[in-house]
Design a protein around this motif. Sequence first.
Motif, PDB file in Angstrom:
ATOM      1  N   LEU A  55       0.759  -1.343   0.282  1.00 31.27           N
ATOM      2  CA  LEU A  55      -0.334   0.025  -0.002  1.00 31.27           C
ATOM      3  C   LEU A  55       0.916   1.046   0.157  1.00 31.27           C
ATOM      4  N   THR A  56       0.298   2.403  -0.729  1.00 32.81           N
ATOM      5  CA  THR A  56       0.952   3.460  -0.653  1.00 32.81           C
ATOM      6  C   THR A  56       0.022   4.526  -0.014  1.00 32.81           C
ATOM      7  N   GLU A  57       0.770   5.378   1.144  1.00 35.24           N
ATOM      8  CA  GLU A  57      -0.287   6.091   1.508  1.00 35.24           C
ATOM      9  C   GLU A  57      -0.351   7.812   0.937  1.00 35.24           C
ATOM     10  N   ARG A  58      -1.472   8.225   0.417  1.00 32.84           N
ATOM     11  CA  ARG A  58      -1.537   9.444   0.023  1.00 32.84           C
ATOM     12  C   ARG A  58      -2.628  10.326   0.941  1.00 32.84           C
ATOM     13  N   ARG A  59      -2.362  11.727   0.614  1.00 32.58           N
ATOM     14  CA  ARG A  59      -3.304  12.803   1.256  1.00 32.58           C
ATOM     15  C   ARG A  59      -3.937  13.774  -0.006  1.00 32.58           C
ATOM     16  N   PHE A  60      -4.894  14.007   0.189  1.00 34.47           N
ATOM     17  CA  PHE A  60      -5.658  14.888  -0.666  1.00 34.47           C
ATOM     18  C   PHE A  60      -6.210  16.067  -0.006  1.00 34.47           C
ATOM     19  N   ALA A  61      -5.972  17.335  -0.288  1.00 29.54           N
ATOM     20  CA  ALA A  61      -6.567  18.564   0.366  1.00 29.54           C
ATOM     21  C   ALA A  61      -8.009  18.629  -0.509  1.00 29.54           C
ATOM     22  N   ALA A  62      -8.609  19.101   0.637  1.00 27.87           N
ATOM     23  CA  ALA A  62     -10.192  19.454   0.256  1.00 27.87           C
ATOM     24  C   ALA A  62     -10.241  20.329  -1.220  1.00 27.87           C
ATOM     25  N   GLY A  63     -11.410  19.795  -1.963  1.00 28.97           N
ATOM     26  CA  GLY A  63     -11.376  20.471  -3.299  1.00 28.97           C
ATOM     27  C   GLY A  63     -10.269  19.670  -4.572  1.00 28.97           C
ATOM     28  N   GLU A  75      -5.611   1.602 -10.061  1.00 26.82           N
ATOM     29  CA  GLU A  75      -5.520   1.687  -8.788  1.00 26.82           C
ATOM     30  C   GLU A  75      -6.657   1.785  -7.752  1.00 26.82           C
ATOM     31  N   CYS A  76      -6.872   1.304  -6.826  1.00 25.65           N
ATOM     32  CA  CYS A  76      -7.870   1.377  -5.866  1.00 25.65           C
ATOM     33  C   CYS A  76      -7.537   2.314  -4.624  1.00 25.65           C
ATOM     34  N   LEU A  77      -8.340   3.288  -4.355  1.00 26.77           N
ATOM     35  CA  LEU A  77      -7.840   4.043  -3.126  1.00 26.77           C
ATOM     36  C   LEU A  77      -8.785   3.506  -1.872  1.00 26.77           C
ATOM     37  N   VAL A  78      -8.444   3.445  -0.741  1.00 26.42           N
ATOM     38  CA  VAL A  78      -9.241   3.082   0.613  1.00 26.42           C
ATOM     39  C   VAL A  78      -9.012   4.271   1.400  1.00 26.42           C
ATOM     40  N   LEU A  79     -10.185   4.784   1.743  1.00 27.24           N
ATOM     41  CA  LEU A  79     -10.339   6.150   2.360  1.00 27.24           C
ATOM     42  C   LEU A  79     -10.204   5.765   3.760  1.00 27.24           C
ATOM     43  N   THR A  80      -9.166   6.136   4.564  1.00 27.87           N
ATOM     44  CA  THR A  80      -9.236   6.075   5.956  1.00 27.87           C
ATOM     45  C   THR A  80      -9.676   7.218   6.654  1.00 27.87           C
ATOM     46  N   ARG A  81      -9.420   8.391   6.089  1.00 25.15           N
ATOM     47  CA  ARG A  81     -10.302   9.749   6.793  1.00 25.15           C
ATOM     48  C   ARG A  81     -10.580  10.507   5.709  1.00 25.15           C
ATOM     49  N   GLY A  82     -11.749  11.375   5.787  1.00 23.25           N
ATOM     50  CA  GLY A  82     -12.454  12.270   5.033  1.00 23.25           C
ATOM     51  C   GLY A  82     -13.517  11.736   4.102  1.00 23.25           C
ATOM     52  N   ALA A 106     -10.457  -1.634 -10.807  1.00 22.10           N
ATOM     53  CA  ALA A 106      -9.128  -1.505 -11.368  1.00 22.10           C
ATOM     54  C   ALA A 106      -8.084  -2.488 -11.034  1.00 22.10           C
ATOM     55  N   LEU A 107      -8.537  -3.252  -9.709  1.00 21.00           N
ATOM     56  CA  LEU A 107      -7.465  -4.324  -9.441  1.00 21.00           C
ATOM     57  C   LEU A 107      -7.630  -5.616 -10.269  1.00 21.00           C
ATOM     58  N   THR A 129      -2.349  -0.549  -6.088  1.00 24.74           N
ATOM     59  CA  THR A 129      -2.361  -0.489  -7.381  1.00 24.74           C
ATOM     60  C   THR A 129      -2.721  -1.918  -7.852  1.00 24.74           C
ATOM     61  N   ARG A 130      -2.908  -2.163  -9.410  1.00 21.31           N
ATOM     62  CA  ARG A 130      -3.293  -3.348  -9.807  1.00 21.31           C
ATOM     63  C   ARG A 130      -2.041  -4.130  -9.736  1.00 21.31           C
ATOM     64  N   GLU A 131      -0.864  -3.561 -10.050  1.00 21.41           N
ATOM     65  CA  GLU A 131       0.561  -4.262 -10.133  1.00 21.41           C
ATOM     66  C   GLU A 131       0.834  -4.656  -8.580  1.00 21.41           C
ATOM     67  N   ALA A 132       0.746  -4.024  -7.868  1.00 21.13           N
ATOM     68  CA  ALA A 132       0.880  -4.565  -6.269  1.00 21.13           C
ATOM     69  C   ALA A 132      -0.069  -5.412  -5.857  1.00 21.13           C
ATOM     70  N   TYR A 133      -1.323  -5.525  -6.318  1.00 20.71           N
ATOM     71  CA  TYR A 133      -2.275  -6.309  -6.079  1.00 20.71           C
ATOM     72  C   TYR A 133      -1.950  -7.891  -6.696  1.00 20.71           C
ATOM     73  N   GLU A 134      -1.423  -7.372  -7.901  1.00 27.37           N
ATOM     74  CA  GLU A 134      -1.231  -9.007  -8.619  1.00 27.37           C
ATOM     75  C   GLU A 134       0.174  -9.415  -7.830  1.00 27.37           C
ATOM     76  N   GLU A 135       1.123  -8.827  -7.322  1.00 27.45           N
ATOM     77  CA  GLU A 135       2.167  -9.118  -6.721  1.00 27.45           C
ATOM     78  C   GLU A 135       1.605  -9.704  -5.279  1.00 27.45           C
ATOM     79  N   LEU A 136       1.121  -9.046  -4.571  1.00 26.04           N
ATOM     80  CA  LEU A 136       0.406  -9.557  -3.417  1.00 26.04           C
ATOM     81  C   LEU A 136      -0.020 -10.970  -3.707  1.00 26.04           C
ATOM     82  N   GLY A 137      -0.906 -11.261  -4.559  1.00 24.04           N
ATOM     83  CA  GLY A 137      -1.569 -12.352  -4.970  1.00 24.04           C
ATOM     84  C   GLY A 137      -0.627 -13.474  -5.340  1.00 24.04           C
ATOM     85  N   ARG A 138       0.550 -13.231  -5.936  1.00 20.30           N
ATOM     86  CA  ARG A 138       1.682 -14.300  -6.322  1.00 20.30           C
ATOM     87  C   ARG A 138       2.443 -14.539  -5.012  1.00 20.30           C
ATOM     88  N   VAL A 139       2.679 -13.682  -3.873  1.00 19.28           N
ATOM     89  CA  VAL A 139       3.225 -13.947  -2.902  1.00 19.28           C
ATOM     90  C   VAL A 139       2.701 -14.467  -1.626  1.00 19.28           C
TER      91      VAL A 139
END
Length: 181
Positions: A55-63, A75-82, A106-107, A129-139
């Motif tokens: 997983l990669t952490e991202r922050r987005f300002a309002a707007g 990529e799939c975005l999982v909202l943890t706040r906001g 997208a995964l 991301t789709r690539e990270a999910y595919e790698e996760l599924g392999r390992v």
Amino acid sequence: AVYDAGAPDNVSLVVASVPSPRSSMFVRDDHAHLKALELFRGLDGIQLAAVAPFLTERRFAAGTCIAAEGDDGSECLVLTRGVAEITSGGAYLNTIHAGNAVGELALTGSWTRSATITAAEDVHAYVLTREAYEELGRVRPRIGLAIANVLARTAAEQLRRVTVRMNLVVRAASGEFDDLT
């Protein structure tokens, strides 16, 4: 080869996997919060720890535009706040709150985004991301399968909602609701 180099006895090898400091911190800080997210609901603590490095952490300002309609959806975005709003062609479709994901499909393959996602307030999200999910599924195939099951249920629920809406549109177009006014 070890004996040829002069080793006097049997040789043993120990291999250990040590989580990176980032993933350890991630699990300590967000483990309980991630467990509550639908995408990861079926995973236990050890499995969540295994997901963290993908997983990669991202922050987005309002707007801020998080994803734009017509973009490649990889990529799939999982909202943890906001909160984020979803629009298509400028028309409001839905509001997504913390605890939910957007772009889950997208995964599963290459998709073009059908809507724009905008941060309605400051948003904190983890991106898979789709690539990270595919790698996760392999390992970690069991984790990949658990997430795939959630994705299948999500797709089925979305299809059910579209089917209900289409049924209403067809009934309205055929005049079925004209007698109700």
